[in-house]
Scaffold this active site. Structure first.
Site, mmCIF file in Angstrom:
data_model
loop_
_atom_site.group_PDB
_atom_site.id
_atom_site.type_symbol
_atom_site.label_atom_id
_atom_site.label_comp_id
_atom_site.label_asym_id
_atom_site.label_seq_id
_atom_site.Cartn_x
_atom_site.Cartn_y
_atom_site.Cartn_z
ATOM 1 N N ASN A 1 -10.106 -122.815 31.048
ATOM 2 C CA ASN A 1 -10.357 -123.522 29.786
ATOM 3 C C ASN A 1 -9.287 -123.245 28.717
ATOM 4 O O ASN A 1 -9.551 -123.308 27.522
ATOM 5 C CB ASN A 1 -11.781 -123.253 29.276
ATOM 6 C CG ASN A 1 -11.999 -121.818 28.834
ATOM 7 O OD1 ASN A 1 -11.178 -120.951 29.096
ATOM 8 N ND2 ASN A 1 -13.102 -121.569 28.154
ATOM 9 N N LYS B 1 -4.432 -118.969 28.303
ATOM 10 C CA LYS B 1 -4.810 -118.524 29.646
ATOM 11 C C LYS B 1 -3.833 -119.043 30.714
ATOM 12 O O LYS B 1 -3.015 -119.924 30.437
ATOM 13 C CB LYS B 1 -6.247 -118.987 29.931
ATOM 14 C CG LYS B 1 -7.287 -118.348 28.992
ATOM 15 C CD LYS B 1 -8.706 -118.681 29.431
ATOM 16 C CE LYS B 1 -9.736 -118.024 28.513
ATOM 17 N NZ LYS B 1 -11.124 -118.235 29.014
ATOM 18 N N GLU C 1 -10.746 -106.723 19.824
ATOM 19 C CA GLU C 1 -9.869 -107.404 20.786
ATOM 20 C C GLU C 1 -8.394 -107.243 20.418
ATOM 21 O O GLU C 1 -7.545 -107.069 21.289
ATOM 22 C CB GLU C 1 -10.250 -108.886 20.871
ATOM 23 C CG GLU C 1 -11.617 -109.093 21.499
ATOM 24 C CD GLU C 1 -12.025 -110.554 21.599
ATOM 25 O OE1 GLU C 1 -13.132 -110.813 22.107
ATOM 26 O OE2 GLU C 1 -11.238 -111.432 21.177
HETATM 27 P P1 CMP Z 1 -13.733 -116.872 27.015
HETATM 28 O O1 CMP Z 1 -13.828 -117.266 25.578
HETATM 29 O O2 CMP Z 1 -12.413 -116.366 27.475
HETATM 30 O O3 CMP Z 1 -14.859 -115.774 27.320
HETATM 31 C C1 CMP Z 1 -15.483 -115.649 28.572
HETATM 32 C C2 CMP Z 1 -15.077 -116.725 29.537
HETATM 33 O O4 CMP Z 1 -15.893 -116.867 30.662
HETATM 34 C C3 CMP Z 1 -15.145 -118.064 28.839
HETATM 35 O O5 CMP Z 1 -14.092 -118.158 27.899
HETATM 36 C C4 CMP Z 1 -15.092 -119.016 30.041
HETATM 37 O O6 CMP Z 1 -13.765 -119.354 30.404
HETATM 38 C C5 CMP Z 1 -15.699 -118.189 31.180
HETATM 39 N N1 CMP Z 1 -16.976 -118.722 31.658
HETATM 40 C C6 CMP Z 1 -17.222 -119.170 32.903
HETATM 41 N N2 CMP Z 1 -18.481 -119.582 33.013
HETATM 42 C C7 CMP Z 1 -19.073 -119.409 31.810
HETATM 43 C C8 CMP Z 1 -20.377 -119.661 31.286
HETATM 44 N N3 CMP Z 1 -21.356 -120.178 32.044
HETATM 45 N N4 CMP Z 1 -20.617 -119.362 29.983
HETATM 46 C C9 CMP Z 1 -19.649 -118.815 29.207
HETATM 47 N N5 CMP Z 1 -18.388 -118.565 29.643
HETATM 48 C C10 CMP Z 1 -18.103 -118.858 30.936
#
Ligand code: CMP
Length: 140
Positions: A113, A10, A127
Site C-alpha cells: 500500500n 514501501k 517511530e
Molecule cells: P501500515 O500503516 O504500514 O501498518 C501496518 C500495515 O499492515 C498496514 O499499513 C498494511 O499495509 C498492513 N495490513 C495488512 N492487512 C491489514 C489489515 N487487515 N488491517 C490493517 N493493516 C493491514
C-alpha cells in the site's frame, strides 16, 4: 502545532520509481523532509517496528513484504504533520482510499500500500526514534 511524523515509502512504491512523485506531494502540502534514509530492512528491524501487530494474522506477510526490497524512510515536519500526512496517504486499503491520495494513485493492495505514516503524535515520536538518532534530524 508544528509536529513531526514518520513516513515510509514501501518496497512497492520504491520499485515503481515514484519516490519523487510522493516527495512532491509532501512538499506541496508544506511538509518539510527533515531527515531521510534508504534502507533494506532486516527481518528483526521490520518485526520490531511492527511489534504492536505481532498477534495479527497479517503480521508474517507484512514483515515479508517490508523486507522484500529497499524502503525510503523520512521524517516530515510541519503544521499538523501527523494528520496532514494521513490525509495525503488515504485509507490503508487502497480500494477505500479517496481519489487523488497516494494510496489511490500508487498502491495495489492492503499489503503493498505504498506508504506508512504514524497514526498519532505519540507513535510518531516512538517511530522517529526507532529509525533516526537526533543528530540525523535537521530542523529548518
Ligand atoms: P501500515 O500503516 O504500514 O501498518 C501496518 C500495515 O499492515 C498496514 O499499513 C498494511 O499495509 C498492513 N495490513 C495488512 N492487512 C491489514 C489489515 N487487515 N488491517 C490493517 N493493516 C493491514
Amino acid at each position: 502545532a508544528t509536529e513531526r511524523t514518520l513516513s515510509i515509502i514501501k518496497p512497492d512504491a520504491v520499485a515503481k520509481n515514484v519516490i519523487g512523485e510522493i516527495y512532491a506531494r509532501f512538499e506541496r502540502a508544506d511538509l518539510k523532509i527533515v531527515a531521510a534514509k534508504m534502507v533494506h530492512l532486516s527481518r528483526e528491524k521490520a518485526e520490531g517496528f511492527y511489534a504492536e501487530h505481532k498477534e495479527r494474522p497479517f503480521f508474517k506477510d507484512l514483515v515479508e513484504f517490508m523486507t522484500s526490497g529497499p524502503v525510503m524512510i523520512q521524517v516530515l515536519e510541519g503544521e499538523n504533520a501527523v494528520l496532514k500526512n494521513r490525509d495525503l496517504m488515504g485509507a490503508t486499503d487502497p480500494k477505500k482510499a479517496e481519489p487523488g491520495t497516494i494510496r489511490a494513485d500508487f498502491a495495489s493492495s492492503i499489503d503493498a500500500n505504498a506508504v506508512h505514516g504514524s497514526d498519532a503524535v505519540e507513535s510518531a515520536a516512538r517511530e522517529v526514534s526507532y529509525f533516526f538518532s537526533s543528530d540525523e534530524i535537521c530542523p529548518r
